[in-house]
Design an enzyme around this catalytic site. Structure first.
Site, PDB file in Angstrom:
ATOM      1  N   SER A  64      -3.713  -8.495  -3.886  1.00  0.00           N
ATOM      2  CA  SER A  64      -4.520  -8.878  -2.621  1.00  0.00           C
ATOM      3  C   SER A  64      -5.676  -9.732  -3.013  1.00  0.00           C
ATOM      4  O   SER A  64      -6.097  -9.903  -4.275  1.00  0.00           O
ATOM      5  CB  SER A  64      -5.178  -7.446  -2.038  1.00  0.00           C
ATOM      6  OG  SER A  64      -4.371  -6.590  -1.835  1.00  0.00           O
TER       7      SER A  64
HETATM    8  N1  SAH Z   1      -3.081  -2.694  -3.996  1.00  0.00           N
HETATM    9  C1  SAH Z   1      -2.217  -3.452  -4.292  1.00  0.00           C
HETATM   10  C2  SAH Z   1      -1.790  -4.560  -3.374  1.00  0.00           C
HETATM   11  C3  SAH Z   1      -0.361  -4.909  -3.632  1.00  0.00           C
HETATM   12  S1  SAH Z   1       0.467  -5.625  -2.149  1.00  0.00           S
HETATM   13  C4  SAH Z   1      -2.977  -4.542  -5.454  1.00  0.00           C
HETATM   14  O1  SAH Z   1      -4.162  -4.333  -5.747  1.00  0.00           O
HETATM   15  O2  SAH Z   1      -2.630  -5.396  -6.104  1.00  0.00           O
HETATM   16  C5  SAH Z   1       1.168  -4.093  -1.410  1.00  0.00           C
HETATM   17  C6  SAH Z   1       2.340  -3.084  -2.020  1.00  0.00           C
HETATM   18  O3  SAH Z   1       2.420  -2.088  -1.190  1.00  0.00           O
HETATM   19  C7  SAH Z   1       3.488  -3.803  -2.617  1.00  0.00           C
HETATM   20  O4  SAH Z   1       3.480  -3.823  -4.087  1.00  0.00           O
HETATM   21  C8  SAH Z   1       4.502  -3.112  -2.010  1.00  0.00           C
HETATM   22  O5  SAH Z   1       5.702  -2.844  -2.468  1.00  0.00           O
HETATM   23  C9  SAH Z   1       3.747  -1.826  -1.496  1.00  0.00           C
HETATM   24  N2  SAH Z   1       4.550  -1.060  -0.477  1.00  0.00           N
HETATM   25  C10 SAH Z   1       4.829  -1.303   0.766  1.00  0.00           C
HETATM   26  N3  SAH Z   1       5.266  -0.333   1.367  1.00  0.00           N
HETATM   27  C11 SAH Z   1       5.106   0.678   0.781  1.00  0.00           C
HETATM   28  C12 SAH Z   1       5.344   1.974   0.985  1.00  0.00           C
HETATM   29  N4  SAH Z   1       5.878   2.561   2.052  1.00  0.00           N
HETATM   30  N5  SAH Z   1       5.226   2.908  -0.091  1.00  0.00           N
HETATM   31  C13 SAH Z   1       4.585   2.597  -1.236  1.00  0.00           C
HETATM   32  N6  SAH Z   1       4.237   1.199  -1.616  1.00  0.00           N
HETATM   33  C14 SAH Z   1       4.600   0.468  -0.683  1.00  0.00           C
END
Ligand code: SAH
Length: 217
Positions: A64
């Site tokens: 993000s």
């Molecule tokens: N907090 C992360 C943001 C990554 S983007 C960071 O700091 O980099 C969001 C992430 O959510 C992705 O990796 C995606 O695979 C995950 N995601 C989406 N739906 C999800 C779910 N139902 N359960 C767990 N992870 C999920």
């Protein structure tokens, strides 16, 4: 990039975030400490690690934007020792910021392949974050309740499993809260849902955000 260069870039990023309205000094200190470039698997992108932009991390997912991480962390208002559940570990950067603030972080990611990269990075930095592969929309019932839950992907609705895993109000402690982007992929709004009673929830809305989809199942 050397540690010294990275530290200088981070100071510049902190100034940028302050200019954009991040005011919580604890959050800014955490941004100044956590080496964001280590959470970006593609070395070729490291020189952009301290720009205020989201970057690809593989599997079609992103780390993000620092402003979003800082703003959400500010709104989550974690205290040292808080038990925090994160849904969407991704790169691990948000989890690292929360752990640096002294939270006990539990984080679920649906792409096991991303976790295989992320978990060793967190460990190498000495951050104790417990990670788990799976669908985080069901929360982590075995470890519930939580003082705070942060969802870092956007979905159409708020899963009741998550609000159910917020701790009940307790004297002398801030009420437990869930931060979650809600809405269609193009225009999510950040909601903060606070457990104000064993059956009562309060819902506040904040700025628009743009997240990768929260996938159920
Ligand atoms: N907090 C992360 C943001 C990554 S983007 C960071 O700091 O980099 C969001 C992430 O959510 C992705 O990796 C995606 O695979 C995950 N995601 C989406 N739906 C999800 C779910 N139902 N359960 C767990 N992870 C999920």
């Amino acid at each position: 990039m050397t540690d010294r260069q990275a530290a200088a870039f981070r100071r510049r990023l902190v100034r940028d975030l302050r200019d954009k309205g991040i005011a919580d000094e604890r959050v800014l200190d955490a941004v100044a400490q956590v080496p964001r470039h280590r959470f970006i698997p593609d070395d070729g992108l490291h020189r952009q690690a301290y720009d205020d932009v989201a970057l690809p991390i593989g599997e079609g997912q992103t780390i993000s934007q620092p402003f979003t991480v800082a703003r959400m962390t500010e709104l989550l208002a974690v205290q040292p020792g808080d038990r925090v559940l994160e849904v969407g570990t991704g790169s691990g950067y948000q989890a690292a910021i929360l752990a640096t603030l002294g939270a006990r972080v539990f984080s679920i990611e649906r792409h096991a392949k991303l976790l295989r990269k992320t978990t060793p990075v967190l460990k190498a930095l000495g951050l104790t974050v417990r990670t788990q592969a799976g669908d985080g929309t069901y929360g982590w019932p075995a470890l519930a309740p939580f003082d705070a839950i942060i969802v870092t992907a956007g979905g159409p609705t708020v899963p009741t499993e998550l609000t159910d895993q917020l701790r009940a109000p307790a004297p002398g402690r801030a009420d437990a809260r869930l931060l979650i982007p809600v809405g269609p992929p193009t225009q999510q709004v950040l909601h903060r849902i606070t457990r104000t009673g064993s059956e009562a929830l309060a819902d506040e809305t904040f700025n628009d955000v743009l997240f990768v989809p929260l996938v159920r199942g």
